[in-house]
Design an enzyme around this catalytic site. Sequence first.
Site, mmCIF file in Angstrom:
data_model
loop_
_atom_site.group_PDB
_atom_site.id
_atom_site.type_symbol
_atom_site.label_atom_id
_atom_site.label_comp_id
_atom_site.label_asym_id
_atom_site.label_seq_id
_atom_site.Cartn_x
_atom_site.Cartn_y
_atom_site.Cartn_z
ATOM 1 N N ASP A 13 0.816 -1.225 0.000
ATOM 2 C CA ASP A 13 0.000 0.000 0.000
ATOM 3 C C ASP A 13 0.849 1.273 0.000
ATOM 4 O O ASP A 13 0.474 2.281 0.596
ATOM 5 C CB ASP A 13 -0.964 0.010 1.204
ATOM 6 N N LYS A 16 2.207 2.263 -5.155
ATOM 7 C CA LYS A 16 2.982 1.814 -6.328
ATOM 8 C C LYS A 16 2.204 2.023 -7.623
ATOM 9 O O LYS A 16 2.772 2.329 -8.658
ATOM 10 C CB LYS A 16 3.313 0.316 -6.204
ATOM 11 N N GLY A 40 -4.467 -4.674 -4.799
ATOM 12 C CA GLY A 40 -5.601 -3.912 -5.335
ATOM 13 C C GLY A 40 -5.248 -2.479 -5.645
ATOM 14 O O GLY A 40 -4.563 -1.811 -4.876
ATOM 15 N N HIS A 41 -5.668 -2.022 -6.819
ATOM 16 C CA HIS A 41 -5.508 -0.615 -7.199
ATOM 17 C C HIS A 41 -6.872 -0.096 -7.610
ATOM 18 O O HIS A 41 -7.590 -0.796 -8.324
ATOM 19 C CB HIS A 41 -4.664 -0.456 -8.466
ATOM 20 N N GLN A 216 2.252 -5.896 -3.216
ATOM 21 C CA GLN A 216 2.579 -5.887 -1.769
ATOM 22 C C GLN A 216 3.881 -5.109 -1.519
ATOM 23 O O GLN A 216 4.170 -4.187 -2.256
ATOM 24 C CB GLN A 216 2.664 -7.319 -1.210
#
Length: 417
Positions: A13, A16, A40-41, A216
């Site tokens: 988080d 990135k 997740g984005h 991650q």
Amino acid sequence: MRHVCVVGLNWGDEGKGKIVDVLAKDVAAVVRYQGGANAGHTVYIGDVKHVLHHLPMGVLHGGILAILGNGMVIEPKKLLEEVESLPEEAIQQIRISDSAHVVLPHHGAIEKVTEEKATSPIGTTLRGIGPAYQDKFARTGVRMGDLIRPGFVEEQLPILLEERRQSLGGTEEGVATAVEICTRLRDRLQGQIVDTRQLLNAMHNEGQTLLFEGAQGCMLDIDFGTYPFVTSSSPSFLGVGTGSGFSPRKVDHVVGVTKAYCTRVGEGPFPSEIHGTEAEELREAGGEFGTTTGRPRRVGWLDIPALRFAAELNDLDSYALTKADVLNGRETVPVVTAYRRGDEILHTYPGGTDDLEGIEPVVENWPGWDVVNEQSMQPFMDLLEKETGIPVSILSTGKRRDEVCLFKPFTAEGELA
Ligand code: IMP
């Protein structure tokens, strides 16, 4: 710029997605090399919200290949949802390794029970990631290439899933749904499930530029993170080789993304963690709630010993510094510069989870800022470079996707210009 790898330096988080988005404009392909739908984005194109779990950010730039490498574990339902939310031109740009593994219904079922029964749960995302990698390494997994073998999805998959359901858990309905989804996924992406190792090397030989995206963060690395409170893959730069089949020797520049503070989701050591009102304020200011699970993230200050460790582990060339704007308006910014264990002062991160027992953070106050720009952040960035030996090449200046400056671009040789 030639081949670049973007990795998370903390516990995930770090922002990135935004950095990859900026760099992706100049590349021919963005490649993910590990993890799965635990990542997740959230991306907005105009007013349309897209939630990506498997696909790297580049998929939304026209003409860039989005490659899911062999080191990934793919959850068919989530991937299908992502694919179906994209415009057709973007879907055509996806390539999936035939050696990537498939997350199946029993993986989620096993993980749920394991986490519920554990005396010390890991606090996973419950996306079946660990059990899918267990099957991979036990050599009992199903790979994306299996899905495109004639008759596999119709004949062998239902039998295999039913056997696993009976011995390991899950529901009959889950099996039927999985077969249906795998059929749809195969029919939708059939020609795009390929040997991506070969593809990446061919692209390299043609002089094309690649961008690798670690999901991650390296503190969650299966080997070098805070084991057992880690994910089941190698998010560090070291994962590029085995996770994509592309030699890490060919990657010219490794950019490590770090926030100006730290967060962690799930259990496990977090040396710079803060609590109480101070933590709540930081969590709210940074919007620190999980994209995949919605869980509130644990928060803490920037951790210099952990960054020194991450810089070495990832053979880092430069930092992308994100979310400094969350700390706007502070005269000084607390930073953990060492750890104290009894009378001993540690300047390097001790490594394993057990070694972190009983350490206390040593907090120093670094100069703060009112707004984030190259000038206002210079004293902080200079200190960061002085303390860790790594310069900042990219600075995120605000929330919006375009609020970022690449103020030290990389050359084709991977040097900072
Ligand atoms: P798993 O990857 O679902 O097995 O979870 C293992 C650990 O990694 C847990 O502490 C999760 O919260 C953490 N984790 C997994 N994916 C992410 C991510 O994308 N961001 C932050 N933490 C993550």
